[in-house]
Design a protein around this motif. Structure first.
Motif, short mmCIF file in Angstrom:
data_model
loop_
_atom_site.label_atom_id
_atom_site.label_comp_id
_atom_site.label_asym_id
_atom_site.label_seq_id
_atom_site.Cartn_x
_atom_site.Cartn_y
_atom_site.Cartn_z
N LEU A 95 0.68 -6.89 4.35
CA LEU A 95 0.99 -7.06 5.77
C LEU A 95 0.20 -8.22 6.35
O LEU A 95 0.74 -9.04 7.12
CB LEU A 95 0.68 -5.77 6.53
N GLN A 146 -1.75 -3.01 3.35
CA GLN A 146 -2.42 -3.76 4.42
C GLN A 146 -2.65 -5.21 3.99
O GLN A 146 -2.56 -6.13 4.81
CB GLN A 146 -3.74 -3.09 4.79
N LEU A 192 9.19 -1.72 5.03
CA LEU A 192 8.68 -2.88 5.76
C LEU A 192 9.45 -4.15 5.42
O LEU A 192 9.85 -4.91 6.31
CB LEU A 192 7.19 -3.09 5.45
N ILE A 240 6.90 2.73 1.62
CA ILE A 240 6.52 1.92 2.77
C ILE A 240 6.81 0.43 2.55
O ILE A 240 7.22 -0.27 3.47
CB ILE A 240 5.04 2.15 3.14
N ILE A 290 -1.29 2.59 12.34
CA ILE A 290 -1.55 1.52 11.38
C ILE A 290 -2.69 1.88 10.43
O ILE A 290 -2.73 1.43 9.29
CB ILE A 290 -1.86 0.20 12.13
N MET A 335 -1.74 3.30 6.95
CA MET A 335 -1.07 2.47 5.94
C MET A 335 -1.96 2.29 4.73
O MET A 335 -3.16 2.02 4.86
CB MET A 335 -0.72 1.10 6.54
N ASN A 395 6.62 4.38 12.02
CA ASN A 395 5.40 5.18 11.94
C ASN A 395 4.84 5.05 10.53
O ASN A 395 5.40 5.61 9.58
CB ASN A 395 5.69 6.64 12.28
N CYS A 396 3.75 4.32 10.40
CA CYS A 396 3.17 4.07 9.07
C CYS A 396 2.68 5.36 8.42
O CYS A 396 2.62 5.46 7.19
CB CYS A 396 2.03 3.07 9.19
N LEU A 435 4.12 -1.10 14.95
CA LEU A 435 3.57 -0.40 13.79
C LEU A 435 2.63 0.69 14.29
O LEU A 435 1.47 0.44 14.63
CB LEU A 435 2.82 -1.38 12.89
#
Length: 353
Positions: free
Chosen positions: A151, A148, A108, A104, A140, A143, A95-96, A137
């Protein structure tokens, strides 16, 4: 296709549930609840979702699930995983929105021993833990933007580096993302990068709220009660008044609210289960009931999204009469047409994303 995960034949017609065969077959009785992977439904809206999941699951396409809280977005992701060639590999969910911005990156991508204070050992991130499988995810749009960017690079290159590490690592992971917000509105508000949206939404799936699944509500309630009966060896049943109350309620918390409401009512009852959705949490204040012809907005809903829902609902109330709709809303007919054209363009853009 599901044999290694669940014996569907043994569940057929139990508590009005049938397993949905592959290739789009539908139950013979419309009053039955269909099970498709981890999801249940009998309504046309859910059958459409089942068909979309069946289409995309065997591919490697990234999936973006859009739906309100409590609709079952993670169940969609789990079903995509179960129906894919990755079914025997891990399914990992994160859960972002529940992770602090400072943690985070480590969650990740993992971290090396000594990367920061308290890092007493090497820790694999979710991309490593989901190797060969599916990474879900959730939230999202919550985040941080700088993450981002990282990612997006990982999704494009399939490479990442642990926090405090120097060695670039390759990953083989399918990503399914989800949000309870309008993704294009999130982009407009600066909460989601547009390039990341299009990378994640190769195959978007819109999950309908429970209030748009009228055919499912009572069937789901009976199904949840059946699960509780089997778990505890009982034979409790819903009263007619309870079934009527279940059908009247708007269920703003969607399937999660319905399931929790049934569980509490089950605990409090003897043989006949009395369900009162409007007073499901006594002593915690009351929630105004949503009457027919009214809209209910969750705190935090954006103004443009509230405006869109108000326009669509008013247009529906007046059977598509745009002149009457514009008059009631206090806007010009031109403004109404501009808004509707904007929504149509957005839907078309989203459908082809």
């Amino acid at each position: 296709m599901f044999d290694s995960h669940y014996d569907y034949a043994s569940d057929a017609r139990r508590d009005n549930v049938v397993a949905m065969p592959m290739r789009g077959a539908v139950p013979r009785e419309p009053s039955e609840l269909t099970r498709f992977g981890m999801m249940y439904g009998a309504s046309p809206a859910m059958r459409e979702v089942f068909a979309m999941v069946e289409r995309v699951a065997p591919t490697e396409a990234a999936v973006l699930v859009v739906g309100e809280s409590g609709c079952g977005k993670e169940l969609v992701a789990q079903t995509v995983h179960q129906l894919s060639a990755r079914a025997d590999a891990p399914f990992v969910a994160v859960n972002c929105g529940a992770l602090p911005g400072s943690l985070i990156e480590a969650e990740l991508f993992g971290y090396e021993k000594g990367a920061f204070t308290g890092a007493n050992r090497t820790h694999p991130g979710v991309f490593e833990r989901a190797e060969g499988g599916t990474l879900f995810l959730d939230e999202i749009t919550e985040m941080p933007l700088d993450m981002q960017v990282r990612l997006l690079r990982v999704l494009e290159t399939r490479c990442f580096t642990r926090v405090g590490g120097e060695r670039e690592m390759r990953c083989n992971v399918r990503v399914v993302a989800a949000t309870n917000r309008d993704p294009h509105q999130a982009v407009a508000e600066g909460a989601l990068r547009e390039d990341l949206l299009y990378r994640l939404a190769v195959f978007p799936i819109a999950l309908p709220p429970l209030r748009e699944r009228a055919a499912d509500v009572l069937l789901l309630a009976r199904h949840f009660l059946g699960e509780l009966n089997r778990e505890h060896g009982t034979q409790k049943k819903l009263t007619e008044a309870s079934e009527a109350a279940i059908l009247r309620h708007a269920w703003p918390g969607n399937v999660r609210e319905l399931k929790n409401c049934l569980q509490r009512a089950y605990i409090m009852s003897e043989n006949w289960v009395e369900v009162d959705p409007e007073n499901a949490m006594p002593g915690m204040g009351s929630r105004p009931a949503t009457r027919p012809g009214m809209l209910e907005f969750e705190v935090g809903t954006s103004l443009p999204d509230m405006e869109r829902r108000m326009i669509i609902a008013t247009l529906d109330k007046f059977a598509g009469n745009k002149r009457k709709t514009a008059e009631v809303l206090g806007v010009s007919l031109k403004t109404l047409y501009n808004r509707l054209n904007e929504y149509a363009r957005r839907e078309a853009r989203y459908a082809t994303a």
